[in-house]
Every structure is written in structure tokens, then in C-alpha cells.
Scaffold this active site. Structure first.
Site, short mmCIF file in Angstrom:
data_model
loop_
_atom_site.label_atom_id
_atom_site.label_comp_id
_atom_site.label_asym_id
_atom_site.label_seq_id
_atom_site.Cartn_x
_atom_site.Cartn_y
_atom_site.Cartn_z
N ASP A 104 -56.82 -13.15 -8.06
CA ASP A 104 -56.51 -14.44 -7.94
C ASP A 104 -56.93 -14.89 -6.57
O ASP A 104 -58.14 -14.63 -6.25
CB ASP A 104 -54.80 -14.53 -8.05
CG ASP A 104 -54.47 -16.06 -8.34
OD1 ASP A 104 -54.66 -16.73 -9.40
OD2 ASP A 104 -54.11 -16.65 -7.21
N HIS A 297 -53.36 -12.99 -17.12
CA HIS A 297 -53.93 -13.59 -15.83
C HIS A 297 -53.31 -12.06 -14.83
O HIS A 297 -54.18 -11.79 -13.88
CB HIS A 297 -53.39 -14.44 -15.43
CG HIS A 297 -54.02 -15.11 -13.89
ND1 HIS A 297 -55.16 -15.27 -13.73
CD2 HIS A 297 -53.02 -15.13 -12.78
CE1 HIS A 297 -55.24 -15.45 -12.21
NE2 HIS A 297 -54.00 -15.68 -11.76
#
Length: 325
Positions: A104, A297
Site C-alpha cells: 500500500d 487488498h
């Protein structure tokens, strides 16, 4: 899974702040860089695995997170600061180079460490966030606003205090569940007139890859630190385009592997899937491998065995080689 008793903790002076790190093992240095809204604990599965295979694994709480200092000014969170923190971390351990793994926003920092200082990176593994070149013709926040509207999370995070006030309507555990358990491929955009945190759902049942106790670890740390440091990363985005001018057109030369889940945020809606398979990404990062996994994610937590194997199989190819530069 990490055995917590085998992980040691210390705070190190880096780039004008005190940075908390979790570490385990001996051997070549591997940095594990977390993203939003996380802490070192996001790498709990990878730390012990890589240490067991002969690496000195260091997972910091990034600037503004956990037990690392949180400078007050949003301007103290630009990529130059974040990369500077890591250079000092390498110097602290007396290492000219390290393997760097980021997820991320941690992946964004890892890409830029490799861009700014390729001499300090043996190889790079980035999760979830691919590298995009800064364009001289696109202004950052305005492009988010035009593309997604005011409900876009980046836009909502800009005003100091706004997101903090909206988060405060919920307890910290609920905030963590809303973000960490988000399992849609849609971009994080709230409907008009609604705050993002109100729009995000709180799942009634936890997925099998995370426990209530895991979530509580995050919640307790954010209760201590607050969210302002983490949100300040997004409040520096506007300056990014100007600061990146000197590196515009420069490619990332270090060996790199990119790992993404096929159900990640924006994988289809933003065209991330097509981008990471296409020629533009490869042209910016010529020495690139791309791995697409079945997942969402927070892939290193959801699919820990696969991700740990992908990291190890890649960095082990370079572990006995001399510097590339």
C-alpha cells in the site's frame, strides 16, 4: 505466524524522529514497510518466515504510526521525508543495501526509495500499489476530485481534522474493521454528502485470515497515536508533483516484483489489472516481475503463505550477489 516472543523491539533515531522497529533474525537486511491504516504487525506472518530462512527482518512503524514519532506538520510526511527515514535506518544497521518490501503506501515509499537511491536497494517487492510516474501536466488532488468527486477518500482526507472528527464517531476497533475488512474492488468513494467512514460497512463476521485479537492490536495502537499522522501522508500529495520534477522520466532500475490481488481496490474499476500487465508499467520498471494472486487488498495478511513464498523466492535470487551499482 509470528511468535511474538521471538520479535524484539527498539526505537531508533532516524532523520530527526524516533522510529519504532520490530525485528527478528540475522543475515541480509529486509525492510518490511506497512501502509494505511496499519503498523508493523501487518507483517506478523512474514517476519518469522523470512527470519527462519536466514534474513534480518526489520518492520518499522512508519513515520506517524504506532510507536514512531508523529511530527505535527503535514509537510513533514512527503516522500523525501519517508525515504530519508529509511536511509538513516540502513545507516543505523551499517548496511549499504537492503531488500525492501512494501505494501500500500509502504509500497509507494519503497518504489521511491528505489527511484531516489537505487544504490541502497538490492531488490524490491511491492504489494498492491504499482509505480506510476509523476506527470508534469496533472495536478494531484484536482485529478482525484475530477475523477471521483468530493467523496473520494483522498479528497476527504485533505482538510486537517475532518477525517479525525468523522472517525471519532466510532470506537477504534470499529474503524479498523471498516478499513481492514473492506473487500470490494470499488475505489474508496463515499456518496455525495456522506463521510467515507460512515459509508464503509462493518462486517458482522470476520474473514478467516484475521482474528478479533489481531484487530485489537491495531485498535489499541491507533487509540494511543490517533489517526492524524497516518492521514498526513495524504495531505502532502499536492506537493508531490512539484517535488518529483528532478526524477521525471527516470526509470526504476532495481530488480522488482509486484504482487497484487485480483480483487484489490480498483483492480478492475481503475484499470489497475490492465496497467500492471501492460507495457507502460514495464517500461517504467524494466527489471520487473508481476504476480497476480486470488485475493483482496491486505494480501500479505489474507494470503500469508503465498506472499511469504513470493517474497522469499524473489529476494533469494539476489542474496548471494554483490551490489548492482
Amino acid at each position: 505466524m509470528v511468535k511474538m516472543s521471538e520479535v524484539s523491539h527498539q526505537r531508533i533515531k532516524t532523520n530527526g524522529i524516533w522510529m519504532h522497529i520490530a525485528e527478528q533474525g540475522t543475515g541480509p537486511l529486509v525492510l518490511l514497510l506497512h501502509g494505511f491504516p496499519e503498523i508493523w504487525y501487518s507483517w506478523r506472518h512474514q517476519i518469522g518466515y523470512l527470519a527462519k530462512h536466514g534474513y534480518h527482518v526489520v518492520a518499522p512503524d512508519m513515520r506517524g504510526y504506532g510507536d514512531t514519532d508523529s511530527p505535527l506538520s503535514p509537510s513533514s510526511y512527503c516522500l523525501l521525508h519517508l525515504v530519508g527515514d529509511l536511509i538513516d535506518l540502513l545507516d543505523h544497521f551499517g548496511q549499504q543495501q537492503a531488500f525492501v518490501v512494501g505494501h500500500d503506501y509502504g509500497a509507494i515509499v519503497a518504489w521511491h526509495l528505489s527511484l531516489f537511491r537505487p544504490d541502497r536497494v538490492k531488490a524490491l517487492v511491492a504489494l498492491s500499489a504499482p509505480y506510476f510516474e509523476a506527470s508534469s501536466s496533472i495536478r494531484s488532488i484536482e485529478s482525484f476530485r475530477q475523477g471521483f468527486g468530493e467523496g473520494c477518500y483522498v479528497c476527504q482526507f485533505q482538510e486537517p481534522g475532518r477525517a479525525e472528527r468523522s472517525f471519532a464517531r466510532y470506537d477504534y476497533l470499529t474503524v479498523m474493521k471498516k478499513f481492514l475488512l473492506y473487500n470490494k474492488t470499488d475505489y474508496l468513494v463515499a456518496p455525495p454528502g456522506m463521510e467515507l467512514i460512515d459509508y464503509l460497512e462493518t462486517p458482522a463476521k470476520l474473514p478467516p485470515w484475521i482474528t478479533e485479537e489481531d484487530l485489537q492490536v491495531y485498535a489499541e495502537k491507533f487509540e494511543e497515536s490517533g489517526f492524524t499522522g497516518a492521514l498526513n501522508y495524504f495531505r502532502t500529495i499536492e506537493s508531490y508533483w512539484e517535488l518529483m520534477g528532478p526524477w521525471r522520466g527516470k526509470r526504476i532500475s532495481v530488480p522488482a516484483k509486484f504482487i497484487v490481488g485480483d480483487k484489490d481496490i480498483g483492480y478492475d474499476a481503475l484499470g489497475t489489472g490492465e496497467y500492471v500487465k501492460g507495457h507502460v508499467f514495464k517500461s517504467l520498471v524494466p527489471n520487473l516481475e508481476v504476480v497476480i494472486l486470488d485475493g483482496h487488498h491486505f494480501i500479505q495478511q489474507e494470503k500469508p503463505q503465498e506472499v511469504s513464498h513470493e517474497i522469499l523466492s524473489f529476494i533469494s535470487k539476489f542474496s548471494t550477489e554483490e551490489s548492482f551499482f
